[in-house]
Structures are given as structure tokens and as C-alpha cells.
Design a protein around this motif. Structure first.
Motif, PDB file in Angstrom:
ATOM      1  N   ILE A  95      -4.626   3.366  -4.137  1.00 27.11           N
ATOM      2  CA  ILE A  95      -5.534   4.070  -2.778  1.00 27.11           C
ATOM      3  C   ILE A  95      -6.933   2.940  -2.954  1.00 27.11           C
ATOM      4  CG2 ILE A  95      -7.698   5.985  -3.064  1.00 27.11           C
ATOM      5  CD1 ILE A  95      -5.443   7.318  -4.225  1.00 27.11           C
ATOM      6  N   ILE A  96      -7.062   2.552  -3.253  1.00 23.77           N
ATOM      7  CA  ILE A  96      -8.220   1.456  -3.096  1.00 23.77           C
ATOM      8  C   ILE A  96      -7.788   0.023  -1.729  1.00 23.77           C
ATOM      9  CG2 ILE A  96      -9.451  -0.188  -4.431  1.00 23.77           C
ATOM     10  CD1 ILE A  96     -10.368   1.188  -6.826  1.00 23.77           C
ATOM     11  N   LEU A  97      -6.147  -0.323  -2.493  1.00 24.76           N
ATOM     12  CA  LEU A  97      -5.658  -1.209  -1.824  1.00 24.76           C
ATOM     13  C   LEU A  97      -5.431  -1.065  -0.371  1.00 24.76           C
ATOM     14  CD1 LEU A  97      -4.178  -3.785  -1.501  1.00 24.76           C
ATOM     15  CD2 LEU A  97      -2.259  -3.471  -1.933  1.00 24.76           C
ATOM     16  N   MET A  98      -5.226   0.696   0.131  1.00 21.46           N
ATOM     17  CA  MET A  98      -5.611   0.749   2.023  1.00 21.46           C
ATOM     18  C   MET A  98      -6.563   1.286   1.872  1.00 21.46           C
ATOM     19  SD  MET A  98      -2.505   1.293   2.005  1.00 21.46           S
ATOM     20  CE  MET A  98      -1.666   0.435   0.618  1.00 21.46           C
ATOM     21  N   LEU A  99      -7.855   0.831   1.451  1.00 23.14           N
ATOM     22  CA  LEU A  99      -9.159   1.564   1.737  1.00 23.14           C
ATOM     23  C   LEU A  99      -9.652  -0.288   1.955  1.00 23.14           C
ATOM     24  CD1 LEU A  99     -10.748   3.463  -0.607  1.00 23.14           C
ATOM     25  CD2 LEU A  99     -10.016   4.599   1.903  1.00 23.14           C
ATOM     26  N   LEU A 100      -8.966  -1.006   1.347  1.00 20.73           N
ATOM     27  CA  LEU A 100      -9.770  -2.604   1.345  1.00 20.73           C
ATOM     28  C   LEU A 100      -9.290  -3.198   2.492  1.00 20.73           C
ATOM     29  CD1 LEU A 100      -9.607  -4.079  -2.806  1.00 20.73           C
ATOM     30  CD2 LEU A 100     -11.527  -3.450  -0.869  1.00 20.73           C
ATOM     31  N   MET A 101      -7.916  -2.380   3.038  1.00 21.87           N
ATOM     32  CA  MET A 101      -7.565  -3.009   4.018  1.00 21.87           C
ATOM     33  C   MET A 101      -7.909  -2.832   5.435  1.00 21.87           C
ATOM     34  SD  MET A 101      -4.994  -5.208   3.109  1.00 21.87           S
ATOM     35  CE  MET A 101      -5.029  -5.834   4.194  1.00 21.87           C
ATOM     36  N   TYR A 116     -10.885  -2.006   6.576  1.00 24.20           N
ATOM     37  CA  TYR A 116     -12.660  -2.581   6.184  1.00 24.20           C
ATOM     38  C   TYR A 116     -13.234  -2.575   7.700  1.00 24.20           C
ATOM     39  CZ  TYR A 116     -15.959  -6.101   6.188  1.00 24.20           C
ATOM     40  OH  TYR A 116     -17.780  -6.976   6.183  1.00 24.20           O
ATOM     41  N   GLU A 117     -12.900  -1.956   8.341  1.00 31.08           N
ATOM     42  CA  GLU A 117     -13.485  -1.927  10.111  1.00 31.08           C
ATOM     43  C   GLU A 117     -14.556  -0.371   9.702  1.00 31.08           C
ATOM     44  OE1 GLU A 117     -15.253  -3.390  12.480  1.00 31.08           O
ATOM     45  OE2 GLU A 117     -13.560  -5.219  11.389  1.00 31.08           O
ATOM     46  N   LEU A 118     -13.462   0.180   8.761  1.00 29.85           N
ATOM     47  CA  LEU A 118     -13.189   1.897   8.395  1.00 29.85           C
ATOM     48  C   LEU A 118     -14.483   1.987   7.224  1.00 29.85           C
ATOM     49  CD1 LEU A 118     -12.679   4.742   8.878  1.00 29.85           C
ATOM     50  CD2 LEU A 118     -10.935   4.578   7.084  1.00 29.85           C
ATOM     51  N   VAL A 119     -14.307   1.674   6.203  1.00 21.36           N
ATOM     52  CA  VAL A 119     -15.445   1.330   5.321  1.00 21.36           C
ATOM     53  C   VAL A 119     -16.996   0.695   5.511  1.00 21.36           C
ATOM     54  CG1 VAL A 119     -13.680   2.147   3.359  1.00 21.36           C
ATOM     55  CG2 VAL A 119     -14.242  -0.138   4.040  1.00 21.36           C
ATOM     56  N   GLY A 120     -17.017   0.050   6.234  1.00 16.84           N
ATOM     57  CA  GLY A 120     -17.865  -1.333   6.093  1.00 16.84           C
ATOM     58  C   GLY A 120     -17.903  -2.312   4.638  1.00 16.84           C
ATOM     59  N   ARG A 121     -19.129  -2.860   4.643  1.00 11.23           N
ATOM     60  CA  ARG A 121     -18.654  -4.519   4.016  1.00 11.23           C
ATOM     61  C   ARG A 121     -19.113  -4.365   2.952  1.00 11.23           C
ATOM     62  NH1 ARG A 121     -19.030 -10.115   5.679  1.00 11.23           N
ATOM     63  NH2 ARG A 121     -19.928 -10.888   3.133  1.00 11.23           N
ATOM     64  N   GLN A 122     -20.338  -2.557   2.948  1.00 14.59           N
ATOM     65  CA  GLN A 122     -21.441  -2.896   1.461  1.00 14.59           C
ATOM     66  C   GLN A 122     -19.864  -1.830   0.486  1.00 14.59           C
ATOM     67  OE1 GLN A 122     -24.765  -0.809   1.218  1.00 14.59           O
ATOM     68  NE2 GLN A 122     -24.769  -1.055  -0.853  1.00 14.59           N
ATOM     69  N   ALA A 123     -18.640  -1.249   1.034  1.00 13.36           N
ATOM     70  CA  ALA A 123     -18.107  -0.430   0.460  1.00 13.36           C
ATOM     71  C   ALA A 123     -17.022  -0.642   0.061  1.00 13.36           C
ATOM     72  CB  ALA A 123     -17.677   1.274   1.435  1.00 13.36           C
ATOM     73  N   HIS A 124     -16.495  -2.214   0.959  1.00 12.88           N
ATOM     74  CA  HIS A 124     -15.416  -3.114   1.111  1.00 12.88           C
ATOM     75  C   HIS A 124     -15.953  -3.654  -0.333  1.00 12.88           C
ATOM     76  CE1 HIS A 124     -12.323  -5.258   2.204  1.00 12.88           C
ATOM     77  NE2 HIS A 124     -13.058  -6.386   1.857  1.00 12.88           N
ATOM     78  N   GLU A 125     -16.888  -4.674  -0.216  1.00 16.45           N
ATOM     79  CA  GLU A 125     -17.434  -5.123  -1.584  1.00 16.45           C
ATOM     80  C   GLU A 125     -17.305  -4.641  -2.948  1.00 16.45           C
ATOM     81  OE1 GLU A 125     -20.720  -7.545  -1.276  1.00 16.45           O
ATOM     82  OE2 GLU A 125     -20.807  -8.272   0.609  1.00 16.45           O
ATOM     83  N   TRP A 126     -18.031  -3.115  -2.773  1.00 17.15           N
ATOM     84  CA  TRP A 126     -17.810  -2.245  -3.727  1.00 17.15           C
ATOM     85  C   TRP A 126     -16.079  -2.213  -4.705  1.00 17.15           C
ATOM     86  CZ3 TRP A 126     -21.147  -2.460  -8.024  1.00 17.15           C
ATOM     87  CH2 TRP A 126     -22.403  -2.479  -7.823  1.00 17.15           C
ATOM     88  N   LEU A 127     -15.917  -1.825  -3.014  1.00 21.88           N
ATOM     89  CA  LEU A 127     -13.740  -1.260  -3.669  1.00 21.88           C
ATOM     90  C   LEU A 127     -13.304  -2.799  -4.688  1.00 21.88           C
ATOM     91  CD1 LEU A 127     -13.530   0.894   0.117  1.00 21.88           C
ATOM     92  CD2 LEU A 127     -13.614   1.543  -2.181  1.00 21.88           C
ATOM     93  N   GLY A 128     -13.611  -3.561  -3.939  1.00 25.39           N
ATOM     94  CA  GLY A 128     -13.564  -4.653  -4.699  1.00 25.39           C
ATOM     95  C   GLY A 128     -13.530  -4.633  -5.956  1.00 25.39           C
TER      96      GLY A 128
END
Length: 206
Positions: free
Chosen positions: A11-17, A19-31
């Protein structure tokens, strides 16, 4: 636990891919979450890591091992470059130069990691069916079990029987195999419907 960790990573992998949807800050926390689950995944599967230098290496096992090593490299590339590029979680890391280099490493690691993780998922789950005789797997199955290497694979046995339950068949098969990650199986009655089997397979979530 292992299944939940793997589902979480997927699930996290899908969200990480996205990027434009979740934004940079959320991308980093997901990482960060991905890194934590990646470490936990290897802790839970440490039995496989310990067996990497044991046993024979058939072509398929060699292929699986190479895929895992490539994933490790891409994950390390993603993590290290992600830390260097961070503007939120690791904002204290002041990158004065090399931004483009780390960005390219991050992009290459992410996309190639996605490809090889997909291959890894597709080659590490196996479903084995057999008839059950008085609580144990029918003896012709023994030859199949002892002749194959299940290292790096999740094995989910299921059986058909008019009266006998699973008994100790799963444990005995796992002991006989000596490799692989064996999960709880399922016993179907002789008159089981296609719908029942389909629903069970869907419930495995792999």
C-alpha cells in the motif's frame, strides 16, 4: 504478522509512486514508514537470510536471490538519496551540492525497485493442493515435497477430503520440505463449490 507487513509495504509503495497526489511532506513520511516496514520484513524473514548460503542453488532460486539483492540495492539507494533530498523529516541535512545526482539516484532506485518488487511478489507465493488421508497428506505428495526447493517462497497448502481434517499435514509437509515459509492451510469438503474456493483465494490477499 508477515502478511500484514507485506500488505502495508504494498500500500505504501503505491502511495509513494503517486508523488503528485500525496505531496512532498507526506511522501517523505511514507518513505519513513516504508523503511521501517522494510527492516521489519527482513527481521521477520531472517530465517531466509540465514539460509542464503545453505542448500543447492537451482536456477529459479538463483534468480530469486538476485532479485532480492537488486531490491536491497534499490531500497538503500532510495533511502540514502531520500534522506539527502529531504526538506521535512531530515530537514537538518543541509545538502549544499549534488542535488541533481541524488535526485537521479532516487528516481532510478524508486522505479527499478518498483519493477523488481513486483517480480519478487509474483515469484514468492505458492499454493499447493493435495488429497488428505486420515489427517496427513497423501503419500504421493512426499516425492514432490522432497524433490523441490521452496527457499524464498511462501507455501499455502490446501486439501480436499470427505471426512478427514487437516490434522498435522501442514506441519509434517513443512518439516519434510525443510525450506520455505509455510502458512496455515485450508481443508475443503469433497462437494466444495467453485465460489467457496475463489473466495478463499481472494482472502489470501497476495
Amino acid at each position: 504478522m508477515k502478511v500484514l507487513v507485506d500488505i502495508g509495504m504494498t500500500i505504501i509503495l503505491m502511495l509513494l509512486m503517486a508523488y503528485e497526489l500525496v505531496g512532498r511532506q507526506a511522501h517523505e513520511w511514507l518513505g519513513m514508514g516504508m523503511m521501517a516496514l522494510f527492516i521489519l520484513h527482513h527481521v521477520l524473514n531472517r530465517k531466509w537470510s540465514k539460509s542464503i548460503f545453505k542448500g543447492k542453488y537451482a536456477l529459479f532460486r538463483l534468480f530469486q536471490t538476485i532479485v532480492v539483492l537488486i531490491i536491497l540495492i534499490t531500497m538503500l539507494g532510495s533511502m540514502i538519496s531520500g534522506i539527502m533530498l529531504s526538506e521535512y523529516v531530515f530537514a537538518f541535512v543541509n545538502l549544499s551540492s549534488g542535488y541533481e545526482i541524488f535526485r537521479n539516484i532516487h528516481m532510478l532506485s524508486a522505479y527499478w525497485g518498483f519493477v523488481f518488487m513486483s517480480i519478487h511478489i509474483g515469484t514468492n507465493v505458492g499454493v499447493m493442493t493435495d488429497p488428505i488421508w486420515w489427517g496427513i497428506a497423501a503419500w504421493p505428495v512426499n516425492e514432490f515435497i522432497t524433490s523441490n526447493d521452496f527457499s524464498g517462497k511462501a507455501v499455502i497448502p490446501f486439501c480436499t477430503s470427505s471426512s478427514s481434517g487437516l490434522g498435522q499435514s501442514g506441519e509434517l509437509l513443512e518439516e519434510m520440505a525443510g525450506s520455505g515459509t509455510w502458512q496455515e492451510g485450508m481443508r475443503f469438503r469433497s462437494g466444495v463449490s467453485e465460489e467457496d474456493v475463489t473466495n478463499w483465494v481472494k482472502g489470501l490477499e497476495f
